[in-house]
Scaffold this motif. Structure first.
Motif, PDB file in Angstrom:
ATOM      1  N   ALA A 192      42.217  39.180  46.398  1.00 50.16           N
ATOM      2  CA  ALA A 192      42.447  39.320  44.855  1.00 50.16           C
ATOM      3  C   ALA A 192      43.537  40.582  44.712  1.00 50.16           C
ATOM      4  O   ALA A 192      43.080  41.782  45.051  1.00 50.16           O
ATOM      5  N   HIS A 221      40.428  41.155  34.930  1.00 51.47           N
ATOM      6  CA  HIS A 221      39.410  39.852  35.922  1.00 51.47           C
ATOM      7  C   HIS A 221      40.240  38.964  36.368  1.00 51.47           C
ATOM      8  O   HIS A 221      39.277  38.204  37.079  1.00 51.47           O
ATOM      9  N   THR A 228      42.240  38.317  39.052  1.00 52.18           N
ATOM     10  CA  THR A 228      42.219  38.619  40.153  1.00 52.18           C
ATOM     11  C   THR A 228      42.790  37.248  40.855  1.00 52.18           C
ATOM     12  O   THR A 228      43.437  37.773  41.922  1.00 52.18           O
ATOM     13  N   GLY A 243      37.587  37.694  38.417  1.00 49.93           N
ATOM     14  CA  GLY A 243      37.867  38.622  38.734  1.00 49.93           C
ATOM     15  C   GLY A 243      36.044  39.334  38.085  1.00 49.93           C
ATOM     16  O   GLY A 243      35.836  40.226  38.849  1.00 49.93           O
TER      17      GLY A 243
END
Lengths: 371, 463
Positions: free
Chosen positions: A130, A136, A138, B359
């Motif tokens: 990541a 977020h 990633t 993520g």
């Protein structure tokens, strides 16, 4: 009381069964080293045992989480240390530009260009799977020219310009690297605020997929430096540290790097400015903002250090706690070998005693003494 | 008035009586190892004397009857204690098999797989887009669901097995009842005279004792020595020479209930009024303990699936679509990983927002924290504690059944010793009797010889 031979044999048999059972159980205890083999051996102990086991499994998982967090923060620190060095170099170049000879400027400009490439590389650092500074997002490099079209909705092409540009051309490549389209100023797809200094954004639509784009800009024959803007978001990554306890690890590249890309681009633009006076002034003007970026970076690093310390303390605590829980589990589940073996020997000798007694008691009968 | 012929009669009575005594002694020795045998003895009495001068003259010996040496009180106690013994012994054995279902001592039970499941969510939170973590989570979830399924199936199987055992128990009761009724008839016939049906009574006592181990009974012996036995709130099982029968009929839960079949061949369910014996133990475990454990497992599986699904539905999967069902089913028997998730682990929702994909790990974190939520027992306890209480309860129940059974066994042993003390054959004693009766027999023979010599003397006198 009237005693019959059947009572004797029966009694001896009963005792032998009982002692053999005890012996077997004791043997099993010694062989397995465990005090509790079934819930009924100690219902309350079994409950405790399960609780300790679960605690242990949890602690091991938390330790793993902490190890991951530490790894991430260590990587973070290494990257940001490099970035700090990089800012220093940039400040030195800016200072040198305002005092040094004019003919070194193209070299300095080249150096700044290199610094920018390095910075892009650092900001796009990855843990195993990541991107570190993408919030977020990633799976997407946070500082590359990247565009995703999904569900037919137009995507945004964003880029920064160090100065006002009149010629902007954008080459769009698909995932395989093939050129899909080249957008130029006034080419049907007029950039919305195309060519102004700072961040620009153009809506573009095409078939669903991942695209990358390169931006070239110029103004009256002079190239204008285009730079990468942050494509990640401000999402936080949470790390579970304990029962209902999690901390947030900052992953926001926009916040970490701030206007660094813009300032470096401005410095490069200043160094390649055909007007040396204006260029000198522009280069000098980037020193302060660069220093401020350095300060901000230090703050981010300090935050990282505090979090790291927190993780280290947590790690120490779990190491101690784990020993405690293991000890408790051991005490609940395991037998004390010395005691168990002594017990085994006792049962063994009991058994032998009963056998010897049986041999003596069962033999005589009146019949033996008649005649 | 003395007479020689009378003396010969005395000798004869002594010879015959002691021969009988020796006979009974031999019978006792022969049966020294016969289970349930009660030692017998010949009751001797002096024959009715003859009036004469100067006083009554004895007329030898007579065997009044052959009696078994038996303590009715101890016999009754043994029957009563056998009922309790059978109950707890059966309960212990049945529960020990249930206990295996909840065996966590190796660390591979439901508790262990649940911990692994929660930890897999933590792993996912550390790498929310990681394929390995997702696949691992799916397999841990399948393992957990499998553990639930297996426990439920095991409990079910044990109920089915107990059905067969109950059926076998009822068959045994019927067989014993028939045999007892048969013996009743014979004993009644023998004892209408002055005879004692000693050996038949021994056999009947042994059968009653076996019957008591199977089911709680009330017994009553009438004047002719016939035994009436009733079961389940006073329903007759044996009435003199007639035996009634028990049956098994599927009840509302689909398991076999114990029934008493009346004169009209109608089956009356007496499961609830069985209060002792193995049947009680089996019924208690099959209809009480196992359904209780299964209800609690079902509750846990249902709550777990609901809680996980709720959190999952609030999250977003790797396709940025709202999380779908994670677990299917709502009981221990049918809980499973939803097929869509199982086939495509990318359907696992780890992110809290569509924009946060890939993520964002907030949903994975929330899921991992579910293990600490007081989701069970009306919001008082978490999943793990709830399951732990089931395991502890199973352990306690086995423990107490084993303790009761052990207690009963000790009691039966000591009652058996009492019985043996009164009724058992002692070889030493029989040897003594053998010598005693043999000597008496020898002496009586000597008497006859003496009489013979006396007769000879008398005859010689007249020559």
């Amino acid at each position: 009381m009237r005693v019959t031979s059947n009572m004797m044999t029966g009694g001896i048999a009963e005792n032998l069964y009982r002692q053999a059972e005890q012996l077997l159980k004791s043997q099993k205890t010694v062989a397995t080293g465990k005090r509790i083999l079934r819930p009924s051996d100690d219902p309350a102990g079994m409950g405790k045992m399960l609780a300790y086991r679960r605690s242990l499994a949890n602690i091991e998982q938390y330790q793993e989480n902490v190890a991951r967090g530490k790894m991430r923060l260590e990587l973070n620190e290494t990257v940001l240390d490099d970035v700090s060095g990089l800012i220093n170099s940039a400040v030195n170049i800016a200072a040198e530009a305002s005092t040094g000879p004019l003919d070194t400027r193209p070299i300095l400009a080249q150096e700044v260009q290199n610094l920018r490439l390095q910075l892009v590389q650092l900001a796009n650092s990855k843990t195993v799977d990541a991107y570190l500074y993408a919030g977020h997002q990633t799976d997407t490099a946070p500082y590359s020219h990247h565009l995703e079209i999904a569900g037919g909705a137009p995507g945004a092409i964003t880029f920064g310009l160090a100065a006002v540009a009149t010629d902007v051309s954008i080459e769009i490549h698909d995932a395989t690297g093939a050129l899909v389209q080249t957008l130029t100023q006034g080419d049907g797809v007029t950039p919305g605020s195309g060519g102004s200094a700072g961040t620009n954004s153009i809506a573009w639509s095409g078939p669903d997929g991942d695209y990358s784009y390169t931006v070239a800009a110029g103004s009256a024959g002079t190239p204008v430096v285009a730079y990468e803007t942050y494509t990640g978001d401000s999402g936080d990554i949470r790390l579970i540290l304990g029962d209902r306890t999690s901390i947030v690890i900052n992953a926001d590249g926009g916040e970490t790097f701030g206007d660094l890309f813009e300032r470096l681009a401005q410095l490069q633009q200043a160094l390649q400015d055909p007007d040396p006076v204006a260029g000198t002034a522009a280069a000098a003007a980037t020193v302060n903002p660069l220093n401020m970026a350095a300060d901000r970076l230090e703050r981010v690093r300090a935050e990282g250090a505090v979090t790291f310390k927190h993780l280290e303390l947590t790690e120490d605590r779990y190491a101690g706690l784990k020993l405690n829980v293991e000890d408790m589990l051991e005490k609940t589940e395991k037998v004390d070998m010395a005691t168990a073996i002594v017990a085994l020997q006792k049962f063994e000798s009991d058994y032998q005693t009963t056998l010897a007694t049986a041999a003596r008691v069962l033999q005589p009968s009146l019949i033996d003494f008649l005649r | 008035m003395a007479n020689i012929i009378g003396l010969l009669d005395i000798g004869k009575s002594a010879l015959l009586t002691h021969q009988q005594s020796l006979n009974v002694t031999g019978h006792n020795i022969a049966n020294v190892n016969t289970p349930g045998y009660t030692r017998q003895r010949v009751n001797l009495a002096a024959n009715s004397p003859l009036d004469s001068s100067p006083g009554q003259m004895g007329d030898g010996v007579v065997a009044v009857d052959i009696q078994r040496v038996y303590d009715r009180y101890i016999g009754g106690r043994i029957t009563t204690e056998k009922q309790a013994f059978g109950r707890w012994e059966a309960q212990k054995n049945a529960l020990e098999r249930v206990e295996i279902t909840f065996d966590e001592s190796g660390g591979y039970g439901l508790s262990g797989s649940m911990t692994e499941f929660w930890n897999a969510w933590q792993d996912l939170s550390n790498a929310p887009a990681g394929h390995t973590e997702r696949v691992s989570l799916v397999s841990k979830a399948q393992f957990l669901a499998g553990a639930f399924n297996k426990s439920a199936a095991d409990l079910n199987q044990q109920q089915v097995d107990l059905d067969a055992v109950v059926k076998g128990g009822v068959d045994d009761v019927n067989r014993l009842a028939t045999e007892i009724a048969d013996l009743n008839q014979k004993i009644g016939e023998v004892e209408t005279g002055i005879q004692n049906a000693n050996d038949l009574r021994d056999r009947r006592d042994a059968l009653v004792s076996q019957l008591a181990e199977l089911i709680d009974i009330n017994t009553f012996e009438n004047g002719q020595g016939r035994l009436s036995i009733s079961v389940g709130n006073g329903r007759p099982l044996v009435d003199s020479g007639q035996a009634w029968h028990l049956g098994t009929t599927p009840n509302a839960d689909g398991h076999l209930g114990v029934t008493w079949i009346d004169a009209n061949n109608t089956a009356n369910d007496i499961s609830a009024s069985v209060k002792g014996g193995r049947l009680k133990g089996w019924l208690d475990v099959r209809d009480g303990a196992i359904p209780d454990y299964r209800t609690r497992l079902d509750e846990m599986a249902g709550e777990l699936a609901a809680a996980v699904n709720t959190v999952h539905a609030a999250g977003f999967d790797l396709y940025a679509t709202a999380g779908q069902m994670f677990f299917s089913g709502s009981t221990a028997a049918d809980i499973g990983v939803d097929p869509l998730v199982a086939v495509d682990p990318n359907r696992i929702a780890a992110a809290a927002t569509a924009a946060g994909v890939p993520g964002d790990n907030s949903t994975a974190v929330a899921m991992a924290e579910l293990q600490h939520a007081s989701a069970m027992g009306g919001g008082t306890t978490n999943f793990d504690d709830f399951y732990r209480s089931i395991v502890s309860d199973v352990g306690s129940q086995v423990r107490s059944a084993a303790d009761f059974s052990e207690h009963q066994s000790v009691m039966l042993t000591s009652l058996g010793n009492y019985r043996e003390s009164v009724s058992g054959v002692s070889l030493d004693e029989e040897m003594l009797n053998l010598i005693k009766f043999q000597h008496a027999f020898d002496a009586a023979a000597k008497l006859v010889t003496t009489v013979d010599e006396m007769m000879q003397t008398v005859l010689d006198m007249t020559r």
